[in-house]
Design an enzyme around this catalytic site. Structure first.
Site, PDB file in Angstrom:
ATOM      1  N   ASN A   1       2.611  -5.977   3.299  1.00 21.09           N
ATOM      2  CA  ASN A   1       1.989  -7.012   4.188  1.00 21.09           C
ATOM      3  C   ASN A   1       2.127  -8.460   3.580  1.00 21.09           C
ATOM      4  OD1 ASN A   1      -0.031  -4.833   5.747  1.00 21.09           O
ATOM      5  ND2 ASN A   1      -0.222  -4.226   3.339  1.00 21.09           N
TER       6      ASN A   1
ATOM      7  N   GLU B   1      -3.984   6.910  -1.619  1.00 20.82           N
ATOM      8  CA  GLU B   1      -3.409   5.696  -1.327  1.00 20.82           C
ATOM      9  C   GLU B   1      -3.893   4.631  -2.130  1.00 20.82           C
ATOM     10  OE1 GLU B   1      -2.468   2.722   2.331  1.00 20.82           O
ATOM     11  OE2 GLU B   1      -2.803   4.969   2.790  1.00 20.82           O
TER      12      GLU B   1
ATOM     13  N   ASP C   1      -6.133   8.520   2.583  1.00 19.64           N
ATOM     14  CA  ASP C   1      -5.535   8.240   3.971  1.00 19.64           C
ATOM     15  C   ASP C   1      -5.248   9.618   4.451  1.00 19.64           C
ATOM     16  OD1 ASP C   1      -4.597   7.182   6.270  1.00 19.64           O
ATOM     17  OD2 ASP C   1      -3.161   5.967   5.306  1.00 19.64           O
TER      18      ASP C   1
ATOM     19  N   ARG D   1      -1.193 -11.135   9.960  1.00 22.64           N
ATOM     20  CA  ARG D   1      -0.604 -10.324   8.692  1.00 22.64           C
ATOM     21  C   ARG D   1       0.708  -9.381   9.441  1.00 22.64           C
ATOM     22  NH1 ARG D   1      -2.226  -4.925   7.033  1.00 22.64           N
ATOM     23  NH2 ARG D   1      -3.615  -4.948   8.677  1.00 22.64           N
TER      24      ARG D   1
ATOM     25  N   HIS E   1       2.510  -6.506   9.299  1.00 22.74           N
ATOM     26  CA  HIS E   1       2.335  -5.152   8.551  1.00 22.74           C
ATOM     27  C   HIS E   1       3.960  -4.443   8.640  1.00 22.74           C
ATOM     28  CE1 HIS E   1       0.245  -1.622   7.200  1.00 22.74           C
ATOM     29  NE2 HIS E   1       0.347  -1.063   8.305  1.00 22.74           N
TER      30      HIS E   1
ATOM     31  N   GLU F   1       0.790  -1.079  -0.006  1.00 21.64           N
ATOM     32  CA  GLU F   1      -0.091   0.054   0.066  1.00 21.64           C
ATOM     33  C   GLU F   1       0.973   1.049   0.005  1.00 21.64           C
ATOM     34  OE1 GLU F   1      -1.480   0.361   4.268  1.00 21.64           O
ATOM     35  OE2 GLU F   1      -1.325  -1.832   3.958  1.00 21.64           O
TER      36      GLU F   1
END
Length: 502
Positions: free
Chosen positions: A158, A100, A95, A240, A242, A10
């Site tokens: 991620n 984003e 965001d 996950r 991050h 992202e």
């Protein structure tokens, strides 16, 4: 046991309004997203479903109180900002002060590059359309991570991991890897310090903004290892990871090796293959020191007393990775995993001999070579404002303006993909994850999709009093192999829902 796993990236884009340096960036970002949505979403516009999100759950076993959380951490609140789900399974939204793009879930490093590059094209298209609105001023987007005035914005990765892997193992083995990984995937930056006030060039755009080793925050007290525990999958089986420490890459090889090498290291951690201690003393300070030394001669100190460069520390991980793949996969190793190992070794070997040998593959080296050319030609010191402008122009996503794109056209940057593959990924979802189901539903049944998220699609069907949710909790179901024929056969969302539930 390879470079394959469920993953995604992202990227928040820098934004400016031509002729309006004090323009409200949140408003400008909304204009970008809404312009793209208006032009491409020709039916009902599905909202993002925040119900299953839990951004304050910490992998260390607790939930942060909403009362003490910074507002930027409350990503499960619908603030009414522009938000659109794309037919390629991705999410395009605002965001806070930046537009984003979040890629759909994919399973290979090359697919990360493909759908991330598709995101660049989506953003370019969106900015062009926003500037064509009557009365609007032109907007410019940059794929970078800092405004050099003290603000930084993220490029996150991620990775889905086994829940059974102790989080302490992740912290212990991944921290030294992230401290040194920037020599491969740094984007390069003119200026030292968060506000860039100190003159010079450094490897990473983000290194100066990290302040602690481990933590839940993403915008304040940024940690090398982020502890957000929001799997978007079965929480009994998965976590996950991050990752907030990477730079936004334009060079395809940088992006490819960033996620490919990390995926292999995560596999080694899951399988308890790393037995030696590579812990770096003062990891935050070492992270910055490595970034501040583009000669790659800085020595980090390991807790066992050894001293080595970041490139040599990366070579330690590479040696382990080669042994791991040979031991666990042998002749069954897939081509992409082997390619990651080969390219990783080649890049590290050349970085150790002369970083400039990697100018066609790595962002920070390509940028430094470009800047050095201007410095030599015009006799510029690092305090010259022209160098800051060149740094920014490298990240300009407009093909006719961006210096990265100029290098590509001149054949001075290595490509892994052709334009046709990237263009198709702007509209088509990957076929081997649940993103296929999400994207196809948005493409074929847009009028009936009320909302969607990473782990569900919600339909508004005629004759039913309530909305109907189809869970997609398993990232490896909802693929073309699972539902492709079914979606092709069902002309309506109602027919699809009936087939799936009855």
């Amino acid at each position: 046991m390879s470079a394959r796993r469920v993953m995604g990236v992202e990227v928040e884009y820098g934004i400016s309004v031509v002729g309006q340096p004090l323009a409200n960036q949140m408003v400008a970002s909304s204009q970008v997203v809404n312009a793209y949505a208006s032009a491409t979403v020709r039916a009902r516009r599905a909202r993002w479903d925040f119900e299953e999100e839990s951004p304050l759950r910490d992998a260390r076993g607790f939930d942060m109180s909403r009362q003490i959380a910074d507002p930027t951490q409350l990503t499960d609140e619908d603030l009414g900002l522009a938000n659109v789900i794309l037919t390629n399974g991705a999410r395009l939204y605002v965001d806070h002060a930046h537009p984003e793009y979040s890629t759909p879930e994919v399973t290979t490093p090359l697919d990360i590059v493909r759908w991330d590059k598709a995101g660049e094209q989506v953003m370019l298209d969106a900015a062009i359309r926003a500037g064509q609105v009557p009365g609007a001023l032109p907007l410019v987007l940059y794929k970078n991570n800092t405004d050099n005035k003290g603000a930084s914005y993220g490029a996150h990765e991620n990775y889905l991991m086994r829940r059974s892997t102790p989080f302490g193992d992740i912290v212990r083995h991944l921290t030294p890897f992230f401290v040194s990984r920037q020599v491969v995937c740094g984007a390069g930056r003119v200026g030292i310090g968060q506000d860039g006030r100190e003159h010079g060039f450094q490897i990473s755009q983000r290194a100066d903004y990290f302040e602690v080793e481990v933590g839940l925050e993403t915008t304040l007290k940024r940690p090398i290892i982020n502890t957000r525990d929001e799997p978007h999958a079965d929480p009994e089986r998965y976590r996950r990871l991050h990752v907030i420490i990477g730079d936004a890459n334009l060079a395809e090889v940088s992006s490819y090796l960033k996620v490919g090498s990390t995926a292999i290291v995560l596999a080694m951690i899951e399988d308890k293959f790393i037995t030696q201690d590579l812990t770096v003393e003062g990891s935050v300070a070492s992270l910055r020191a490595v970034s501040h030394d583009p000669t790659l001669s800085h020595l980090v100190t390991l807790t066992d007393g050894r001293r080595m460069t970041a490139v040599q520390l990366q070579m330690e991980y590479l040696d382990l990775a080669r042994k791991y793949v040979e031991d666990r996969l042998g002749a069954d190793a897939d081509a992409q995993t082997l390619d990651v190992l080969t390219r990783w070794e080649s890049v590290l070997d050349r970085l150790e001999r002369d970083p400039m040998l990697c100018a066609e593959e790595l962002d920070w080296v390509a940028k430094l070579k470009l800047l050095s050319g201007y410095r030599d030609r015009d006799g510029l010191d690092w305090d010259n404002a022209k160098l800051h402008l060149i740094d920014l122009q490298y990240a300009d996503i407009r093909p006719e303006k961006g210096l990265y794109h100029r290098l590509v056209r001149a054949g001075r940057i290595t490509r892994l993909l052709d334009d046709a593959a990237v263009e198709s990924a702007m509209h088509d979802p990957p076929e081997d994850t649940r993103a296929y189901f999400r994207g196809r539903c948005l493409e074929k049944y847009a009028d009936a999709v009320a909302a969607a998220s990473w782990d569900s699609v919600i339909f508004d069907l005629p004759g039913r009093e309530s909305l109907q949710r189809i869970p997609t909790i398993d990232p490896l179901r909802g693929t073309r192999a699972h539902v492709g024929d079914l979606i092709d056969r069902c002309d309506t969302a109602e027919a699809l829902f009936t087939a799936l539930t009855e």
